[in-house]
Structure formats: structure tokens, C-alpha cells
Design an enzyme around this catalytic site. Structure first.
Site, PDB file in Angstrom:
ATOM      1  N   TYR A 166       0.379  29.423 -15.313  1.00 50.42           N
ATOM      2  CA  TYR A 166       0.839  30.543 -14.504  1.00 50.42           C
ATOM      3  C   TYR A 166       2.346  30.462 -14.283  1.00 50.42           C
ATOM      4  O   TYR A 166       3.067  31.471 -14.422  1.00 50.42           O
ATOM      5  CB  TYR A 166       0.105  30.561 -13.163  1.00 50.42           C
ATOM      6  CG  TYR A 166       0.358  31.815 -12.363  1.00 50.42           C
ATOM      7  CD1 TYR A 166      -0.321  32.993 -12.670  1.00 50.42           C
ATOM      8  CD2 TYR A 166       1.269  31.841 -11.312  1.00 50.42           C
ATOM      9  CE1 TYR A 166      -0.094  34.157 -11.947  1.00 50.42           C
ATOM     10  CE2 TYR A 166       1.507  32.986 -10.581  1.00 50.42           C
ATOM     11  CZ  TYR A 166       0.821  34.144 -10.904  1.00 50.42           C
ATOM     12  OH  TYR A 166       1.060  35.299 -10.199  1.00 50.42           O
ATOM     13  N   LYS A 170       5.110  33.263 -15.579  1.00 53.21           N
ATOM     14  CA  LYS A 170       5.954  34.022 -14.657  1.00 53.21           C
ATOM     15  C   LYS A 170       7.438  33.690 -14.819  1.00 53.21           C
ATOM     16  O   LYS A 170       8.296  34.547 -14.594  1.00 53.21           O
ATOM     17  CB  LYS A 170       5.489  33.781 -13.221  1.00 53.21           C
ATOM     18  CG  LYS A 170       4.116  34.378 -12.928  1.00 53.21           C
ATOM     19  CD  LYS A 170       4.087  35.873 -13.228  1.00 53.21           C
ATOM     20  CE  LYS A 170       2.775  36.524 -12.862  1.00 53.21           C
ATOM     21  NZ  LYS A 170       2.771  37.995 -13.137  1.00 53.21           N
TER      22      LYS A 170
END
Length: 261
Positions: A166, A170
Site C-alpha cells: 500500500y 501511494k
């Protein structure tokens, strides 16, 4: 400023989206649902895209300017169909909000090669390909705004909450935002990113209902709380509208001071 101007006139000139067309991915719940609503309320026709068509249909029933579109952003045929539908029905696409995403496992040892790749496909790769499709269809002389939704996890470590895949996805969104802004600026395509802090959504399920993790958020956020519903919508409206017409390649952080501590 003209002394006869009224506040509504100024707000409409800066933030109004009448006659514009927007796409919001991941619009069936959470932050994406709010983004679709605020853009529609500002006057845009919003193609709300997600896999859960039933939720999108319910959203469209509340907002007549929202058009529900079932779309798996990892499927190139679905991405093409989404952009084609905008141009086929509305003749334009002015705003793209790449919001679709999902979390991964919190511990690096739990990541698998396929799982890591699959998460990047949703959170990073899909938004890139959708942005390219939108840019390819933009007529010469027409301006557009692309808004990529990142996360504080893409800026700083939030261990033990977060996750390697993640965080990588991002952080990649922020690098991609800068690069596309550089490549497309002279074509009138602005590309910016919004970095949300901690909001109570499906993505953060359990974070605020657990006393320990909720206290962790309050302790490490300068405003001593998580974000309230709607508190990030203004940032997306700003970047979608003429109020931000001289901004591109920018990362707008809306985190209550989390990353400034």
C-alpha cells in the site's frame, strides 16, 4: 474586485463546474462517494464508477447529475468503455478523480508476489492507464484536471498500520502525478494529488472503533482527531475547478497535521 459582486457570484466563478463532465472511480463508498457528490453539487455531470453498481445506482437516485457506471479499473476494456461513454453521452471529459484503491496486509512478511502486484494494479497502474486514455481523447485546446488520490502512507511510515504494498502504491501515485504534470502541462492538462489523513471509511474499518488505534490517531494528529465526513471534499473541488487553474504537479495534504508533526 467589483464592489457590486456578491459572494455567490465569486464562488460560482471560482468553483462552479456547470457544463463540465467528471469521472470519479471508487465512487460506491467512502471518500469517493463524497467526491462524486461534491462535484455534482457544484454543477458537473459525474460518471461515478465502481464495481458495486447497486450502490452507484442508489447514489444516482439521490443526485440527478450522477451517472452510475459499473467499472473494474484493472480491466482495460472497462477503462476504455468508461471514457468512451463520457464522450459518447456528454462529448467531453474535464475532470478525472483516480480514487479507486484497496488496502493490503500490514506486515511485509505477509505480502505475496501476486498480492503485491495485484494491489499495485488497483492503486497505481489502473489510474495511470485511465489518465492516459482520458488524455488521448482530450481535443486540442481543451483543458482538463486529473486528481490522483494518494495517502499519508505514501509520504511517511505509519507502522504498525499501513503495509508495504500500500505504501509503495501511494508513494508511486505521487511520483506519477509529478511526471504526468510535466509531460502534459503544455497541453492544458493539470495533474495534482490529494493526500488524505485518517478518515473513518471502509478502507480504515476498525481503526476508529478500537480505543487503542483511535487514541493513536488522536495522539499523532495535530488537530487531535480523525477527519470528519466532507472535510476532504473541498480539496478535490478546488483542484477540479478554475480556482486552481495555475496549479499542477502539486500534492495537497489534508491530514489534520499528521505529516507535519
Amino acid at each position: 474586485m467589483n464592489e457590486n459582486s456578491t459572494a455567490p457570484d465569486i464562488l460560482t466563478r471560482l468553483f462552479g463546474l456547470t457544463d463540465r463532465v467528471a469521472v470519479v472511480t471508487g465512487a460506491s463508498s467512502g471518500l469517493g462517494l463524497g467526491f462524486a457528490e461534491v462535484l455534482a453539487e457544484a454543477g458537473a455531470t459525474v460518471y461515478a464508477a465502481a464495481r458495486r453498481l447497486d450502490r452507484l445506482t442508489a447514489l444516482a437516485e439521490r443526485h440527478p447529475r450522477i451517472v452510475p457506471v459499473r467499472c473494474d479499473v484493472t480491466d482495460d476494456a472497462d477503462r476504455k468503455a468508461l471514457v468512451d461513454r463520457c464522450y459518447g453521452q456528454s462529448g467531453r471529459l474535464d475532470v478525472l478523480v483516480n480514487n479507486a484503491g484497496r488496502p493490503g496486509p500490514p506486515h511485509a512478511e505477509e505480502e505475496t508476489a501476486d498480492g503485491f502486484a495485484d494491489l499495485l494494479a488497483v492503486n497505481l497502474t489502473a489510474g495511470f492507464h485511465l489518465a492516459v486514455r482520458a488524455a488521448e481523447r482530450l481535443p486540442e485546446g481543451r483543458h482538463a484536471s486529473i486528481i490522483n488520490i494518494s495517502s499519508v502512507i505514501g509520504l511517511v511510515s505509519t507502522a504498525p498500520i499501513g503495509g508495504a504494498s500500500y505504501a509503495a502504491s501511494k508513494a508511486g501515485v505521487l511520483g506519477l502525478t509529478r511526471e504526468l504534470a510535466g509531460q502534459w502541462g503544455r497541453r492544458g492538462i493539470r495533474v495534482n494529488a490529494v493526500v488524505p489523513g485518517w478518515f473513518d471509511t471502509e478502507m480504515t474499518d476498525g481503526l476508529f472503533s478500537n480505543d487503542k488505534s483511535a487514541a493513536w490517531v488522536r495522539r499523532n494528529t495535530m488537530l487531535a482527531r480523525g477527519g470528519e465526513p466532507g472535510e476532504i471534499d473541498g480539496a478535490v473541488l478546488f483542484l477540479a475547478s478554475d480556482a486552481s487553474s495555475f496549479m499542477t504537479g502539486h500534492t495537497m495534504v489534508v491530514d489534520g497535521g499528521w505529516t507535519a508533526r
